[in-house]
Scaffold this active site. Structure first.
Site, PDB file in Angstrom:
ATOM      1  N   GLU A 163       6.069  -2.781  -0.028  1.00  0.00           N
ATOM      2  CA  GLU A 163       5.187  -3.624  -0.832  1.00  0.00           C
ATOM      3  C   GLU A 163       4.300  -2.748  -1.712  1.00  0.00           C
ATOM      4  OE1 GLU A 163       3.141  -6.412   1.698  1.00  0.00           O
ATOM      5  OE2 GLU A 163       5.008  -7.402   2.290  1.00  0.00           O
ATOM      6  N   HIS A 168       2.963 -11.406  -1.113  1.00  0.00           N
ATOM      7  CA  HIS A 168       2.218 -11.371   0.157  1.00  0.00           C
ATOM      8  C   HIS A 168       0.883 -12.106   0.030  1.00  0.00           C
ATOM      9  CE1 HIS A 168       1.881  -8.870   4.085  1.00  0.00           C
ATOM     10  NE2 HIS A 168       1.269 -10.039   4.226  1.00  0.00           N
TER      11      HIS A 168
END
Length: 311
Positions: free
Chosen positions: A264, A281
Site C-alpha cells: 500500500e 484502505h
C-alpha cells in the site's frame, strides 16, 4: 515530568487536542511512515502512537531506549514486531471496534455496487452510452447468499446490516462457537470450503496472522459459484491477488471489491475493468470513526499509566 509521547501518524485533530490539554503528557505530532523515519523520532519517547501504515520494527525499538508502550487505533497490529517488543517488555495496545461500523457500511455499499454493476453503468453514461436493456437481470441483495469469513466486531455488524436487506448470512469463524454465531445473526458454515461453495458474495473480516495469510487463493476461489463476488476490507495478504485477478479475467468471478492490498499503495498497473472496485484502505475512515478512535487511544494511554482520563 510529563510523559513524552510521539504521534507517528496522521490522526484526528481531537487526539492532539486531548494530549495537548493534558499536562501529564508532552506530545509531539511527527507523522511519518517508514521504519527509518520512525527510528529518527523516537529516541526520547516513552509512548508511541501509530497507525497500520507505520512499520514498527526491531530497528525502531533499538532507537527508542525509553519506549514503554505502543498504542494503535486499530484491532490489526501486524505492522509491529511483537517478538522484538516482547524482548524489551514494551506493551502493544490496540483499540478494536472503533471503526467497525464504518467498515461494515462500506461493505454493504460494495455489495450493492458489485451486484448492480454500478461501475459499468457509470462508465457507460460518462461515455455517452445509455444502455439499460439488461437492468432487469440484476438481482436485489436478498437474492444472494452471503458468506462472512470472520464474525468478530465488523463481521457481526455486516451480518446485522445484511439481514435488513433480506440476506441470511453464513459465517465461518473457528474461534466462535455455534451458539454465539447464531447470536451474532448468522448460520455456521462447516468449513471455509463449505462457505465458499455455498456463497454468492463473500466478505472477509479476519486479522492478518500466519493462519490467515494467503487463506483465499486459487483453490478457494475455484470453489465459489460462477459469477460470485469477493470483498476484502481486512488485510491485503489474506488474498492471493494474482489468483483473484485471474479469476475475474477468466469470468469465473463476477467481480471483487478491494480496500486493502499486499503493498500500500499498490505497486502494479490496474486495468479499467468495471468488475473491479478499488478503494485506498478507507473502509474504516469516517468522521465518526476517527473521533471515536481518537478518544479511545487517549483513554488507552491513560489507563496504561494508571491515569484518570480527562474530559
Amino acid at each position: 515530568m510529563p510523559i513524552a509521547v510521539v504521534v507517528a501518524a496522521d490522526v484526528d485533530p481531537s487526539l492532539i487536542e486531548l494530549l495537548l490539554r493534558d499536562d501529564r503528557f508532552a506530545a509531539e505530532l511527527r507523522p511519518v511512515r517508514s521504519e527509518k523515519e520512525i527510528a529518527g523520532i523516537v529516541g526520547h519517547c516513552r509512548a508511541l502512537i501509530t497507525r497500520h501504515h507505520n512499520q514498527v520494527t526491531r530497528h525502531v525499538f533499538d532507537a527508542a531506549p525509553a519506549l514503554e508502550v505502543i498504542v494503535q487505533g486499530t484491532s490489526g497490529l501486524d505492522n509491529i514486531d511483537h517478538s522484538a517488543a516482547s524482548e524489551r517488555g514494551i506493551a502493544i495496545l490496540g483499540n478494536p471496534g472503533g471503526n467497525a461500523n464504518a467498515v461494515a457500511e462500506l461493505v454493504i455499499g460494495q455489495m450493492i455496487a458489485l451486484t448492480r454493476t454500478l461501475r459499468r453503468y457509470d462508465d457507460e453514461v460518462h461515455s455517452g452510452v445509455w444502455s439499460r436493456d439488461d437492468c432487469g437481470t440484476r438481482r436485489e441483495l436478498s437474492g444472494y447468499r452471503l458468506g462472512i469469513v470472520g464474525l468478530g466486531t465488523v463481521g457481526r455488524i455486516v451480518a446485522r446490516l445484511a439481514a435488513g436487506f433480506g440476506m441470511a448470512p453464513l459465517a465461518f469463524d473457528p474461534y466462535v462457537d455455534d451458539e454465539e454465531i447464531a447470536r451474532r445473526g448468522a448460520r455456521k458454515a462447516a468449513s471455509l470450503e463449505a462457505l465458499m461453495r455455498e456463497s454468492d458474495v463473500v466478505t472477509l473480516h479476519v486479522p492478518l496472522t500466519p493462519e490467515t495469510r494467503g487463506m483465499i487463493g486459487a483453490r478457494e476461489l475455484a470453489l465459489l459459484p460462477s459469477g460470485a463476488f469477493l470483498i476484502n476490507t481486512s488485510r491485503g495478504h489474506v488474498v492471493d491477488l494474482d489468483a483473484l485477478l485471474a479469476a475475474i479475467e477468466s469470468n469465473a468471478l463476477g467481480g471483487a471489491a478491494l480496500d486493502v492490498f499486499p503493498d500500500e499503495p499498490p505497486r502494479r498497473e490496474w486495468t479499467r475493468d468495471p468488475r473491479l472496485l478499488l478503494t485506498p484502505h478507507i473502509a474504516g475512515c469516517s468522521s465518526e470513526a476517527k473521533s471515536s478512535i481518537a478518544r479511545s487511544v487517549y483513554e488507552t494511554l491513560c489507563r496504561f499509566y494508571d491515569l484518570e482520563p480527562r474530559p
